[in-house]
Design a protein around this motif. Structure first.
Motif, mmCIF file in Angstrom:
data_model
loop_
_atom_site.group_PDB
_atom_site.id
_atom_site.type_symbol
_atom_site.label_atom_id
_atom_site.label_comp_id
_atom_site.label_asym_id
_atom_site.label_seq_id
_atom_site.Cartn_x
_atom_site.Cartn_y
_atom_site.Cartn_z
ATOM 1 N N GLY A 188 -79.605 58.688 -30.800
ATOM 2 C CA GLY A 188 -79.523 57.839 -29.407
ATOM 3 C C GLY A 188 -77.998 57.876 -28.974
ATOM 4 O O GLY A 188 -77.713 56.972 -27.980
ATOM 5 N N ALA A 189 -76.808 58.358 -29.758
ATOM 6 C CA ALA A 189 -75.532 58.383 -29.078
ATOM 7 C C ALA A 189 -75.446 59.391 -28.015
ATOM 8 O O ALA A 189 -75.967 60.449 -28.045
ATOM 9 C CB ALA A 189 -74.484 58.795 -30.467
ATOM 10 N N ASP A 190 -74.639 59.088 -27.186
ATOM 11 C CA ASP A 190 -74.297 59.862 -26.040
ATOM 12 C C ASP A 190 -73.148 60.912 -26.174
ATOM 13 O O ASP A 190 -72.875 61.825 -25.805
ATOM 14 C CB ASP A 190 -74.188 58.818 -24.764
ATOM 15 C CG ASP A 190 -75.345 57.823 -24.584
ATOM 16 O OD1 ASP A 190 -76.388 58.770 -24.294
ATOM 17 O OD2 ASP A 190 -75.031 57.083 -24.392
ATOM 18 N N ILE A 191 -72.123 60.348 -27.104
ATOM 19 C CA ILE A 191 -70.934 61.019 -27.236
ATOM 20 C C ILE A 191 -70.555 60.829 -28.639
ATOM 21 O O ILE A 191 -70.640 59.599 -29.253
ATOM 22 C CB ILE A 191 -70.007 60.508 -26.446
ATOM 23 C CG1 ILE A 191 -68.850 61.554 -26.553
ATOM 24 C CG2 ILE A 191 -69.512 58.971 -26.335
ATOM 25 C CD1 ILE A 191 -67.524 61.448 -25.545
ATOM 26 N N GLY A 192 -70.126 61.691 -29.431
ATOM 27 C CA GLY A 192 -69.654 61.640 -30.767
ATOM 28 C C GLY A 192 -68.091 62.254 -30.687
ATOM 29 O O GLY A 192 -67.760 63.337 -30.153
ATOM 30 N N VAL A 193 -67.424 61.689 -31.627
ATOM 31 C CA VAL A 193 -66.084 61.832 -31.818
ATOM 32 C C VAL A 193 -65.609 62.154 -33.216
ATOM 33 O O VAL A 193 -65.812 61.328 -34.159
ATOM 34 C CB VAL A 193 -65.150 60.624 -31.132
ATOM 35 C CG1 VAL A 193 -63.393 61.442 -31.415
ATOM 36 C CG2 VAL A 193 -65.310 60.509 -29.835
ATOM 37 N N ALA A 229 -73.541 64.517 -25.939
ATOM 38 C CA ALA A 229 -74.767 64.716 -26.209
ATOM 39 C C ALA A 229 -75.639 64.475 -25.267
ATOM 40 O O ALA A 229 -76.896 65.230 -25.378
ATOM 41 C CB ALA A 229 -75.178 64.027 -27.480
ATOM 42 N N THR A 230 -75.688 63.750 -24.363
ATOM 43 C CA THR A 230 -76.543 63.368 -23.143
ATOM 44 C C THR A 230 -75.835 63.282 -21.748
ATOM 45 O O THR A 230 -74.524 63.295 -21.739
ATOM 46 C CB THR A 230 -77.246 61.819 -23.275
ATOM 47 O OG1 THR A 230 -76.304 60.872 -23.117
ATOM 48 C CG2 THR A 230 -77.522 61.733 -24.798
ATOM 49 N N PRO A 231 -76.697 63.491 -20.571
ATOM 50 C CA PRO A 231 -76.120 63.454 -19.460
ATOM 51 C C PRO A 231 -75.139 62.263 -19.156
ATOM 52 O O PRO A 231 -74.066 62.517 -18.350
ATOM 53 C CB PRO A 231 -77.302 63.257 -18.569
ATOM 54 C CG PRO A 231 -78.363 64.012 -19.238
ATOM 55 C CD PRO A 231 -78.092 63.748 -20.709
#
Length: 252
Positions: A121-126, A162-164
């Protein structure tokens, strides 16, 4: 998640940096380690991770020639790395994995693990590495660390949009990038309560990333690197010497 596209940042920032000057090359991405350019090593690691489409953000003629030799797509850089990422994201859509051309020790296994460890469900990962892991991997190496309640962390030059919805986070990444040596400024952008938690030593890095995402209406998550070498890049000639020594030991 569908197969990600990768983007390698290899743009120029005006005059040649110290690594390029020492090596007498036009751009540090062309420095050689174990007979391969830094750019070739990064692209090889991405392909080892199973990524087929790779964009290279570059404007140096020799780097673009190398990128074409490596059968990648060239994307003209924009103002600053985050601007270049925004341009790449427009071309590729999500998911987009972002790294840099000076990530000379990058391994395909790290990339696969980073993608697999991103919470659902994460949109961005760092990706960041804890100081203990970095110092265990490269004792005596001088890195820049962010200090939070859960310890000190060093960036790994790995991001996953990961997502728009991750488009909303690119501007936040620009801010973090500009203030990476001043973590209190990063915390200040999150509001008074978060700043207070930071000064009291109560704010963990994961909490900071989550709260930053919430202010941008995205789900942002920390993905800890398991290998401290993931935090090693080539900013200075000393870094290149260090990378060459590590790579030579691996080859041996």
């Amino acid at each position: 998640m569908k197969e990600p596209v990768a983007m390698v940042l290899a743009g120029s920032r005006g005059e040649r940096d110290s690594v390029a000057l020492q090596e007498d090359i036009s751009h540090k991405a062309l420095a050689l380690v174990e007979g391969e350019t830094l750019l070739a090593r990064v692209i090889g690691a991405l392909r080892d991770a199973g990524i087929k489409r790779i964009l290279v953000s570059a404007d140096d003629a020799d780097v673009m020639k190398e990128a074409l030799r490596l059968e990648t797509e060239i994307v003209p850089p924009d103002i600053g790395p985050s601007g270049s990422v925004a341009r790449g994201f427009t071309l590729s859509g999500a998911p987009l994995l972002v790294t840099t051309a000076d990530h000379a020790l990058l391994q395909g296994a790290w990339v696969k693990q980073f993608i697999a460890d991103l919470p659902q469900g994460a949109d961005i990962g760092v990706a960041l590495a804890p100081r203990a892991a970095v110092e265990a991997a490269v004792p005596g190496s001088k890195r820049t660390y962010l200090k939070f309640a859960d310890g000190e962390w060093s960036g790994c030059n790995l991001f996953l949009l990961a997502t728009p919805e991750a488009a909303n986070a690119i501007e936040a990444w620009r801010s973090v990038e500009a203030n990476r040596k001043r973590p209190w400024r990063i915390a200040a952008k999150l509001g008074i309560s978060t700043l207070w938690d930071y000064w009291r030593g109560k704010l963990t890095l994961d909490q900071a990333i989550i709260r930053l995402g919430e202010r941008l209406n995205v789900q942002a998550r920390l993905v800890p690197a398991k290998d401290g070498l993931a935090a090693v890049d080539v900013d200075k000639p000393q870094d290149l010497d260090e990378v060459r020594q590590i790579a030579a030991k691996r080859a041996g």
